[in-house]
Each structure stands twice: as C-alpha cells, then as structure tokens.
Design a protein around this motif. Structure first.
Motif, PDB file in Angstrom:
ATOM      1  N   LEU A 300       0.852  -1.191   0.000  1.00 21.54           N
ATOM      2  CA  LEU A 300       0.000   0.000   0.000  1.00 21.54           C
ATOM      3  C   LEU A 300       0.882   1.233   0.000  1.00 21.54           C
ATOM      4  O   LEU A 300       1.890   1.282   0.709  1.00 21.54           O
ATOM      5  CB  LEU A 300      -0.894   0.001   1.247  1.00 21.54           C
ATOM      6  N   TRP A 301       0.487   2.223  -0.810  1.00 17.81           N
ATOM      7  CA  TRP A 301       1.184   3.501  -0.851  1.00 17.81           C
ATOM      8  C   TRP A 301       0.245   4.594  -0.342  1.00 17.81           C
ATOM      9  O   TRP A 301      -0.920   4.665  -0.755  1.00 17.81           O
ATOM     10  CB  TRP A 301       1.629   3.848  -2.271  1.00 17.81           C
ATOM     11  N   LEU A 302       0.763   5.424   0.552  1.00 18.31           N
ATOM     12  CA  LEU A 302       0.036   6.578   1.067  1.00 18.31           C
ATOM     13  C   LEU A 302       0.718   7.822   0.528  1.00 18.31           C
ATOM     14  O   LEU A 302       1.894   8.070   0.822  1.00 18.31           O
ATOM     15  CB  LEU A 302       0.047   6.573   2.595  1.00 18.31           C
ATOM     16  N   LEU A 303      -0.011   8.597  -0.273  1.00 16.99           N
ATOM     17  CA  LEU A 303       0.541   9.791  -0.918  1.00 16.99           C
ATOM     18  C   LEU A 303       0.139  11.028  -0.133  1.00 16.99           C
ATOM     19  O   LEU A 303      -1.055  11.318   0.023  1.00 16.99           O
ATOM     20  CB  LEU A 303       0.038   9.874  -2.366  1.00 16.99           C
ATOM     21  N   THR A 304       1.129  11.758   0.382  1.00 16.12           N
ATOM     22  CA  THR A 304       0.860  12.962   1.169  1.00 16.12           C
ATOM     23  C   THR A 304       0.667  14.153   0.233  1.00 16.12           C
ATOM     24  O   THR A 304       1.586  14.552  -0.476  1.00 16.12           O
ATOM     25  CB  THR A 304       2.018  13.237   2.143  1.00 16.12           C
ATOM     26  N   ASP A 305      -0.521  14.717   0.261  1.00 17.50           N
ATOM     27  CA  ASP A 305      -0.837  15.874  -0.590  1.00 17.50           C
ATOM     28  C   ASP A 305      -0.057  17.103  -0.108  1.00 17.50           C
ATOM     29  O   ASP A 305       0.129  17.305   1.097  1.00 17.50           O
ATOM     30  CB  ASP A 305      -2.342  16.134  -0.529  1.00 17.50           C
ATOM     31  N   HIS A 306       0.371  17.925  -1.061  1.00 16.88           N
ATOM     32  CA  HIS A 306       1.085  19.155  -0.713  1.00 16.88           C
ATOM     33  C   HIS A 306       0.143  20.278  -0.306  1.00 16.88           C
ATOM     34  O   HIS A 306       0.547  21.227   0.372  1.00 16.88           O
ATOM     35  CB  HIS A 306       1.921  19.623  -1.902  1.00 16.88           C
ATOM     36  N   THR A 307      -1.108  20.155  -0.688  1.00 16.07           N
ATOM     37  CA  THR A 307      -2.073  21.215  -0.424  1.00 16.07           C
ATOM     38  C   THR A 307      -2.275  21.413   1.077  1.00 16.07           C
ATOM     39  O   THR A 307      -2.519  20.458   1.817  1.00 16.07           O
ATOM     40  CB  THR A 307      -3.426  20.882  -1.083  1.00 16.07           C
ATOM     41  N   GLY A 308      -2.157  22.651   1.525  1.00 10.10           N
ATOM     42  CA  GLY A 308      -2.380  22.968   2.930  1.00 10.10           C
ATOM     43  C   GLY A 308      -1.216  22.674   3.840  1.00 10.10           C
ATOM     44  O   GLY A 308      -1.327  22.846   5.066  1.00 10.10           O
TER      45      GLY A 308
END
Length: 377
Positions: A300-308
């Motif tokens: 599983l990959w968890l992608l950390t959003d840059h927004t905020g």
C-alpha cells in the motif's frame, strides 16, 4: 546393541546420541517456522553432514526457490546443504505406490547414502525404512515449539514470534508513505509506527524505515560544503549512480526492518519513489532503478498531498515550486502501475486517521496461502 538399533528402537532424538555420517531432514517448509528450525538444528548436531530437502507441490503459492533461500539463510552452516524438489505426488501414507512415487523424487534430489532421517512426523519410521536409515523423531508432540505450518498459514500474525527473519521479511505488510518535499512523509511514517507499536503484543516491534535519500543528500552536501564553504544545496550535482545507490540502500534497509519487526512495516519512501526523484533531477527513466523497484514487496502507498502543508526549507530542499508537479507524478505513476494507493489530505490528525483506517483494512484482509495437497492415510 549398536547405535543404529538403539535409535530405531527409541525413536527419539533426545540427548547427544550417536554421530551419523549423512542425515536428512525433509518437508514442505510452507512456510518454515521455529519447529522446523529446531528439527534441522537437532539433526545438524548429530550429523557430520546434513541435507535439508525442501519439497514443494505445484499447487502451493510460495515458490520452491524462495523456500530454499529462506532455509539457506537460516541455516548457513558449512555442513548443512539445502536442496529443493517439486513433488506433485499425492499424499497418502498408507499407499505403497504413492510412497514409491515420493521416493523417486527424494532419491533424485538426494542420491547419496542416508544414514539417518530426522522427522517430527508419524511417517518417519517408514521414511527411514525406505532409505535404509535410522529414523530419529524430534519433538513429535510439538512441546518445544507449539506451532505447525497449517497454523502459520491460517494466522501468520498470530505465530509471528515463531517465524525467522527471512520469512517475516517476505510476509510483512509494507506500507510506503510517498510525497513531494515537505509534505509530511517522515512525520506520517513515524506516527503510524508509533500508533501500531502502542497496540502491544506482536505489534510492539512495529518499525519504520527512514528515507535513505535524505541521509545521502546531507552527506553529499556536507562534502560539497567542505570543498566550497559558500555552496548552496542547489549547487549539488547528481548522476545516475547516486539514484541507483539510493534505491538499493533503501530497499536493503526496508528488508532488514521487515525481517526484524512486526507484521506491518512503514517506509518513508521506497525504490519506486526513487524513480520519480530520478526523473525530477535527471529527466527520463533509469532502467537500473526501475529494476530495483520491480523487486519490491510493498502492499500500500500513502501519498501525502502538498495542499495545505507549508513548505519548510531545512537546507536540504530546493523544490517548493515543483511540489504540485511531484504530487501529480506520484499519483499518475501509482495509477498507471495499478498499485493500491490513497491520497492523504487535511490536517495531520485527519491524515493519520485516514492512514490507520487504510492499514487496518489491509491487515484485515490477512494473508493467503494456496492449500497444499491433501493428506490421507
């Protein structure tokens, strides 16, 4: 009474016993566990030479080569040889013809004379008779190690302490946190490991793997600064060999942590992410880095959003203007490859709750082993 008769009569491997020339241990090792290793070590202590025969059927879901590699890693002693054979004969201990079929496989894999066979099973006496060898029984009651292959296949996490490092490394559920610079990948990976460690029990050994590329970057920058004190991080130059080394080291660190930890491992980036960083700094693709990524065992990959998420320049970052592009590239590449992934958004607490829910779902799906051939007789 000679040693051979004494061992055949007692049928137990307790005490120092005689020293045999060539001993044999055989089994499916599907997967190998502490009971198997106890059997091998008991046999190795009583033989000048020991062959461990791994027998796999075509219906089983762990490849023969992998099981052989596991056993060799756990038993590297010079006088122990691990060999493998595919054995698709039915399993019926009451049928002489079936025994003949198995013995054809066994004899082809172990052609040399066998002086003693070591087992924890009821079929040991017949196996010894057919090899013309002493049959030695070791811990038939599973007292020393109350575990079986059937039990492990049904609940690997429940029997995790009975599994050696190579098997743990293969079975651990690996969760990778990826993302652009300064989006919280390290914070998330560390927090997830802490969350599962707090559950105690088998989960108390949960680990996370730091990003090796960051350490490599810091060391590379330090060397540049030693030669040019006024240099900035954007003066660091990169080549293909850098990314190949980072991918290999990241994967090696991941494997080591998986072998030493709990049934779940958290990784701050991985070799697949390194392919994106290669593209970001050098353009194009790297076949060598891609090859490292292809060997991965991630789930599983968890992608950390840059927004905020504010950009924090800690002296080793130079890509604030590329964060949106990086987030998009990660998402596109994970989608293109058909890999299970989830975008983490919102404040840190929300991201952690979302991540924990996804990991719990992954763990709830459990492990799947194809059933071995049924045993009769």
């Amino acid at each position: 009474m000679d040693d051979r008769e004494d061992d055949r009569g007692t049928g137990h491997g307790h005490g120092p016993g005689p020293v045999f020339g060539h001993g044999l241990v055989l089994g499916k090792f599907y997967p190998p566990h502490a009971g198997h290793h106890h059997l091998v070590r008991s046999a190795a202590a009583r033989c000048r030479r020991l062959t461990v025969l791994v027998c796999a059927s075509s219906v089983e879901s762990v490849p023969l080569a992998e099981r052989v590699a596991w056993m060799r890693a756990v038993h590297p002693e010079a006088h122990i040889e691990v060999v493998g054979a595919v054995d698709d004969a039915p399993v019926d201990y009451s049928d002489p013809a079936v025994w003949d079929a198995h013995m054809t496989v066994f004899r082809a894999a172990v052609p040399d004379r066998v002086d003693a066979v070591f087992t924890s099973e009821a079929y040991g006496a017949e196996l010894g008779r057919r090899f013309g060898a002493v049959a030695v029984t070791v811990d038939a009651g599973r007292i020393a190690y109350p575990v079986s292959g059937t039990a492990v296949r049904a609940d690997p996490a429940g029997y995790w302490p009975h599994l050696a490092a190579p098997v743990r490394a293969a079975l651990a559920r690996r969760v990778v946190v990826v993302g652009a610079e300064s989006t919280g990948t390290t914070t998330t990976a560390r927090a997830l490991a802490g969350h599962y460690r707090a559950r105690g029990g088998v989960w108390a050994e949960t680990r996370w793997v730091p990003e090796y590329g960051r350490r490599f970057s810091a060391e590379k920058y330090a060397r540049l600064r030693a030669a040019r004190p006024g240099a900035g991080f954007d003066d660091v130059t990169w080549d293909a060999a850098d990314f190949e080394l980072i991918a290999e080291r990241q994967s090696a660190d991941e494997d080591a942590a998986a072998g030493a930890g709990s049934p779940v491992l958290f990784c701050d980036t991985d070799a697949l992410a390194t392919t994106i960083w290669y593209e970001r700094y050098l353009g194009g693709r790297s076949p060598a880095v891609e090859a490292v990524a292809a060997r991965g065992r991630q789930h599983l990959w968890l992608l950390t959003d840059h927004t905020g998420v504010p950009f924090e320049d800690d002296g080793l970052r130079d890509g604030e203007h590329l964060r949106a592009w990086m987030t998009g590239r990660f998402r596109t590449e994970l989608t293109r490859r058909g890999l299970p992934h989830l975008l983490l958004t919102g404040p840190p607490g929300e991201r952690l709750r979302t991540a924990v829910a996804a990991v719990d779902e992954l763990l709830a799906r459990g492990w799947h082993f194809a059933d071995p051939l049924p045993e009769r007789g």
